[in-house]
Scaffold this motif. Structure first.
Motif, PDB file in Angstrom:
ATOM      1  N   GLY A   8       0.616  -1.244  -0.078  1.00  0.00           N
ATOM      2  CA  GLY A   8       0.004  -0.098   0.030  1.00  0.00           C
ATOM      3  C   GLY A   8       0.859   1.072   0.003  1.00  0.00           C
ATOM      4  N   VAL A   9       0.432   2.189   1.158  1.00  0.00           N
ATOM      5  CA  VAL A   9       1.071   3.463   0.993  1.00  0.00           C
ATOM      6  C   VAL A   9       2.659   3.238   1.237  1.00  0.00           C
ATOM      7  N   LYS A  10       3.027   2.321   2.273  1.00  0.00           N
ATOM      8  CA  LYS A  10       4.490   2.097   2.537  1.00  0.00           C
ATOM      9  C   LYS A  10       5.465   1.668   1.364  1.00  0.00           C
ATOM     10  N   LEU A  11       4.631   0.897   0.489  1.00  0.00           N
ATOM     11  CA  LEU A  11       5.263   0.523  -0.918  1.00  0.00           C
ATOM     12  C   LEU A  11       5.527   1.518  -1.854  1.00  0.00           C
ATOM     13  N   ALA A  12       4.331   2.468  -2.121  1.00  0.00           N
ATOM     14  CA  ALA A  12       4.526   3.843  -2.943  1.00  0.00           C
ATOM     15  C   ALA A  12       5.642   4.466  -2.409  1.00  0.00           C
ATOM     16  N   LYS A  13       5.720   4.720  -0.857  1.00  0.00           N
ATOM     17  CA  LYS A  13       6.453   5.565  -0.463  1.00  0.00           C
ATOM     18  C   LYS A  13       8.073   4.901  -0.676  1.00  0.00           C
ATOM     19  N   GLU A  14       8.270   3.647  -0.682  1.00  0.00           N
ATOM     20  CA  GLU A  14       9.647   3.169  -0.949  1.00  0.00           C
ATOM     21  C   GLU A  14       9.985   3.225  -2.294  1.00  0.00           C
ATOM     22  N   LYS A  15       9.042   2.980  -3.144  1.00  0.00           N
ATOM     23  CA  LYS A  15       9.233   3.140  -4.651  1.00  0.00           C
ATOM     24  C   LYS A  15      10.134   4.550  -4.910  1.00  0.00           C
ATOM     25  N   ILE A  16       9.148   5.411  -4.410  1.00  0.00           N
ATOM     26  CA  ILE A  16       9.497   6.913  -4.450  1.00  0.00           C
ATOM     27  C   ILE A  16      10.892   7.272  -3.743  1.00  0.00           C
ATOM     28  N   TYR A  39       5.363  11.684  -2.133  1.00  0.00           N
ATOM     29  CA  TYR A  39       3.968  10.985  -2.057  1.00  0.00           C
ATOM     30  C   TYR A  39       2.973  12.057  -1.646  1.00  0.00           C
ATOM     31  N   ASP A  40       1.993  12.110  -2.755  1.00  0.00           N
ATOM     32  CA  ASP A  40       0.975  13.287  -2.773  1.00  0.00           C
ATOM     33  C   ASP A  40      -0.291  12.646  -3.383  1.00  0.00           C
ATOM     34  N   THR A  41      -1.287  12.336  -2.611  1.00  0.00           N
ATOM     35  CA  THR A  41      -2.719  11.928  -3.114  1.00  0.00           C
ATOM     36  C   THR A  41      -3.489  13.077  -3.464  1.00  0.00           C
ATOM     37  N   LYS A  42      -3.197  14.082  -3.101  1.00  0.00           N
ATOM     38  CA  LYS A  42      -4.316  15.347  -3.216  1.00  0.00           C
ATOM     39  C   LYS A  42      -4.126  16.053  -4.723  1.00  0.00           C
ATOM     40  N   HIS A  43      -2.730  16.291  -4.948  1.00  0.00           N
ATOM     41  CA  HIS A  43      -2.651  16.974  -6.224  1.00  0.00           C
ATOM     42  C   HIS A  43      -2.076  16.189  -7.000  1.00  0.00           C
ATOM     43  N   ILE A  44      -2.678  16.153  -8.477  1.00  0.00           N
ATOM     44  CA  ILE A  44      -2.533  15.116  -9.458  1.00  0.00           C
ATOM     45  C   ILE A  44      -0.922  15.335  -9.919  1.00  0.00           C
ATOM     46  N   GLU A  45      -0.609  16.624 -10.113  1.00  0.00           N
ATOM     47  CA  GLU A  45       0.461  17.284 -10.656  1.00  0.00           C
ATOM     48  C   GLU A  45       1.844  16.754  -9.953  1.00  0.00           C
ATOM     49  N   THR A  46       1.553  16.649  -8.764  1.00  0.00           N
ATOM     50  CA  THR A  46       2.735  16.329  -7.870  1.00  0.00           C
ATOM     51  C   THR A  46       3.048  14.942  -7.287  1.00  0.00           C
ATOM     52  N   GLN A  47       1.902  14.088  -7.903  1.00  0.00           N
ATOM     53  CA  GLN A  47       1.908  12.666  -7.524  1.00  0.00           C
ATOM     54  C   GLN A  47       3.083  11.917  -7.910  1.00  0.00           C
ATOM     55  N   GLY A  48       4.028  11.665  -6.774  1.00  0.00           N
ATOM     56  CA  GLY A  48       5.197  11.064  -7.196  1.00  0.00           C
ATOM     57  C   GLY A  48       4.947   9.317  -7.345  1.00  0.00           C
ATOM     58  N   GLN A  49       3.963   8.781  -6.789  1.00  0.00           N
ATOM     59  CA  GLN A  49       3.762   7.164  -6.693  1.00  0.00           C
ATOM     60  C   GLN A  49       3.520   6.809  -8.191  1.00  0.00           C
ATOM     61  N   HIS A  50       3.019   7.507  -9.095  1.00  0.00           N
ATOM     62  CA  HIS A  50       2.723   6.814 -10.601  1.00  0.00           C
ATOM     63  C   HIS A  50       3.558   7.065 -11.439  1.00  0.00           C
ATOM     64  N   ALA A  82       6.838   7.116 -10.288  1.00  0.00           N
ATOM     65  CA  ALA A  82       7.883   6.172  -9.603  1.00  0.00           C
ATOM     66  C   ALA A  82       7.483   4.502 -10.463  1.00  0.00           C
ATOM     67  N   ASP A  83       6.119   4.509 -10.541  1.00  0.00           N
ATOM     68  CA  ASP A  83       5.862   3.217 -11.093  1.00  0.00           C
ATOM     69  C   ASP A  83       6.246   3.151 -12.525  1.00  0.00           C
ATOM     70  N   ALA A  84       6.022   4.317 -13.217  1.00  0.00           N
ATOM     71  CA  ALA A  84       6.338   4.504 -14.781  1.00  0.00           C
ATOM     72  C   ALA A  84       8.024   4.167 -14.900  1.00  0.00           C
ATOM     73  N   ILE A  85       8.735   5.063 -14.099  1.00  0.00           N
ATOM     74  CA  ILE A  85      10.220   4.814 -14.005  1.00  0.00           C
ATOM     75  C   ILE A  85      10.645   3.480 -14.032  1.00  0.00           C
ATOM     76  N   VAL A  86      10.157   2.933 -12.576  1.00  0.00           N
ATOM     77  CA  VAL A  86      10.536   1.464 -12.371  1.00  0.00           C
ATOM     78  C   VAL A  86      10.249   0.469 -13.815  1.00  0.00           C
ATOM     79  N   LEU A  87       9.089   0.636 -14.092  1.00  0.00           N
ATOM     80  CA  LEU A  87       8.669  -0.072 -15.360  1.00  0.00           C
ATOM     81  C   LEU A  87       9.695   0.146 -16.518  1.00  0.00           C
ATOM     82  N   GLY A  88       9.756   1.204 -16.843  1.00  0.00           N
ATOM     83  CA  GLY A  88      10.547   1.438 -17.880  1.00  0.00           C
ATOM     84  C   GLY A  88      12.190   0.981 -17.888  1.00  0.00           C
ATOM     85  N   GLN A  89      12.578   1.238 -16.623  1.00  0.00           N
ATOM     86  CA  GLN A  89      14.034   0.808 -16.274  1.00  0.00           C
ATOM     87  C   GLN A  89      14.122  -0.556 -16.419  1.00  0.00           C
ATOM     88  N   SER A  90      13.092  -1.269 -15.887  1.00  0.00           N
ATOM     89  CA  SER A  90      13.094  -2.884 -15.880  1.00  0.00           C
ATOM     90  C   SER A  90      13.052  -3.515 -17.494  1.00  0.00           C
TER      91      SER A  90
END
Length: 184
Positions: free
Chosen positions: A113-121, A134-145, A147-155
């Motif tokens: 959950g949140v801990k995993l998202a923060k760890e990826k970031i 990690y920011d769930t309130k502002h779309i423009e500053t969301q790091g969790q998605h 981070a997902d894109a970067i990890v996916l692209g790197q892999s």
């Protein structure tokens, strides 16, 4: 090889572009219509001369909320359409990455959950010197998605994935008991 990795967010396009194994660009682009999303994707494909587009493989049946599944289907269909038109449907260009289980493999099953998202970031910030938050309130500053894109692209760009079937790759070897060792 230039790879465009797209996270599975339906309220904004979260993407990372890799030039070979190096992160070239990443960002979040808010969109308000399917047409606008299509135009944004086509612009990224054309401007950055993309070789592959990678996204997470999703099992829509296992999703808890039907509205989320419908939103993701609309999002993914738009991405696939843009890729097919850009690439003239010529071979593997749009690739789905089977991520089931590899987050536990890379990050351990101790966090979710949140801990995993923060760890990826945290890891993405450390490796790429980014300033994702990690920011769930502002779309423009969301790091969790992002981070997902970067990890996916790197892999994908570092060749850490195995070809399972046409257009589908996974971190797991064809034998389920064998996993690919990564240096993360």
């Amino acid at each position: 090889m230039r790879t465009l990795a797209i996270a599975q967010s339906t309220n904004a396009l979260n993407y990372a572009i890799f030039d070979g194994v190096y992160l070239d660009k990443y960002g979040v682009i808010k969109y308000y219509s399917v047409k606008e999303l299509y135009d944004i994707i086509m612009k990224l494909l054309e401007e950055h001369i993309i070789t592959y587009v990678v996204v997470n493989q999703i099992d829509y049946v296992k999703m808890k909320h039907r509205k989320d599944a419908f939103d993701l289907i609309k999002f993914r269909t738009t991405v696939k359409l843009a890729c097919a038109i850009f690439n003239h449907d010529d071979g593997d260009f749009f690739l789905e990455i089977a991520t089931s289980g590899w987050e536990q493999y890379l990050f351990g099953d101790r966090i979710q959950g949140v801990k995993l998202a923060k760890e990826k970031i945290r890891i993405v910030n450390q490796i790429y010197q980014t300033k994702l938050k990690y920011d769930t309130k502002h779309i423009e500053t969301q790091g969790q998605h992002l981070a997902d894109a970067i990890v996916l692209g790197q892999s994908y760009s570092q060749g850490r994935l195995n070809h399972i079937r046409k257009g589908v790759y996974s971190i797991w070897a064809k034998e389920k008991s064998k996993a690919i060792k990564t240096d993360w």
